[in-house]
Write a protein that holds these residues in place. Structure first.
Motif, PDB file in Angstrom:
ATOM      1  N   ARG A 298      39.966  37.575  45.118  1.00 40.61           N
ATOM      2  CA  ARG A 298      41.298  37.971  44.651  1.00 40.61           C
ATOM      3  C   ARG A 298      42.330  37.615  45.711  1.00 40.61           C
ATOM      4  O   ARG A 298      42.083  37.758  46.905  1.00 40.61           O
TER       5      ARG A 298
ATOM      6  N   PHE B 257      40.094  41.707  38.433  1.00 40.34           N
ATOM      7  CA  PHE B 257      41.327  41.468  37.689  1.00 40.34           C
ATOM      8  C   PHE B 257      42.056  42.791  37.478  1.00 40.34           C
ATOM      9  O   PHE B 257      41.459  43.782  37.051  1.00 40.34           O
TER      10      PHE B 257
ATOM     11  N   ALA C  51      39.218  36.532  33.799  1.00 36.85           N
ATOM     12  CA  ALA C  51      39.628  36.011  35.097  1.00 36.85           C
ATOM     13  C   ALA C  51      40.939  35.271  34.873  1.00 36.85           C
ATOM     14  O   ALA C  51      41.247  34.842  33.766  1.00 36.85           O
TER      15      ALA C  51
ATOM     16  N   ALA D 265      44.905  34.285  31.212  1.00 36.92           N
ATOM     17  CA  ALA D 265      43.608  34.958  31.128  1.00 36.92           C
ATOM     18  C   ALA D 265      42.577  34.032  30.507  1.00 36.92           C
ATOM     19  O   ALA D 265      42.829  33.411  29.469  1.00 36.92           O
TER      20      ALA D 265
ATOM     21  N   HIS E 109      38.015  41.690  29.752  1.00 39.53           N
ATOM     22  CA  HIS E 109      38.058  41.611  31.214  1.00 39.53           C
ATOM     23  C   HIS E 109      38.033  40.143  31.625  1.00 39.53           C
ATOM     24  O   HIS E 109      36.972  39.579  31.887  1.00 39.53           O
TER      25      HIS E 109
END
Length: 222
Positions: free
Chosen positions: A58, A78, A95, A111, A93
């Protein structure tokens, strides 16, 4: 004092003098070397040259005031949607990356999801409390069903939170290619389809106009 002792003391004093001088030079060299290594490290941190890579789970990009303006993350790290200081759950969910305004509110993002239901990619820009417009792709696990489109939603009242806004916002414009059936759909403020312009996979074109109950009131060709 015997001459020999005096000579020995003189030699020892000279050696001590040279040793102190050498130690001082070593200290200066060590200090300069440390400064040089720090300069190189800072330069490398500020600018990655061609061919270099940065690997991370991240990355948070902040403005001069320390407010987060962009997050790039994998699915596990995320961030959740944040509006008016409150976080909300995500349906998936992914990335990708998230954009924020100066107050920390999410204002859009990219996304990418590879879930059991297939692969989905979306690039969205937001109203203050709901998705405003977006590009989307969706491919089923077996590849038999595929869609690519551009969507524009109605703007919900600004005083509603995300949950309430999602209940009243409607899709107003959709431009889609679904399994090679291409169409443009215009809907009324209640989300009801009213005009459809399409060209199917066989090359047949059509225009339809519908009333509020979904009945076709005009069609070409007949």
């Amino acid at each position: 004092m015997e001459p020999q002792h005096a000579e020995d003391i003189s030699v020892l004093a000279s050696q001590l003098h040279r040793l102190r001088r050498d130690v001082r030079w070593l200290k200066v060299y060590a200090a300069l070397s440390t400064l040089a290594m720090c300069a190189v490290a800072l330069t490398a941190a500020r600018s990655l040259g061609t061919g270099e890579e940065l690997t991370a789970e991240r990355i948070n990009v902040v403005d001069p005031n320390g407010a987060t303006r962009l997050v790039i993350a994998n699915a596990e790290r995320f961030p959740l949607p944040r509006l008016a200081g409150k976080e909300y759950p995500r349906a998936v969910h992914p990335a990708g990356m998230v954009f924020y305004d100066a107050r920390g509110n999410e204002v859009g993002g990219l996304a990418i999801t590879d879930a059991g239901t297939g692969k989905v990619g979306a690039l969205a820009l937001d109203y203050p409390n709901y998705d405003a417009m977006g590009l989307v792709t969706r491919i089923s696990p077996d590849g038999a069903d595929a869609l690519a489109g551009f969507l524009i939603n109605s703007r919900p009242p600004q005083d509603l939170d995300v949950i309430a806004a999602g209940k009243v916002a409607q899709r107003r414009i959709a431009i889609e290619n679904h399994n090679e059936d291409a169409q443009i759909v215009l809907s009324d403020p209640q989300g009801r389809e009213r005009i459809i312009l399409g060209v199917d996979r066989d090359g047949q074109a059509r225009i339809q106009m519908l009333d509020a109950q979904g009945k076709v009131t005009f069609q070409a060709p007949q």
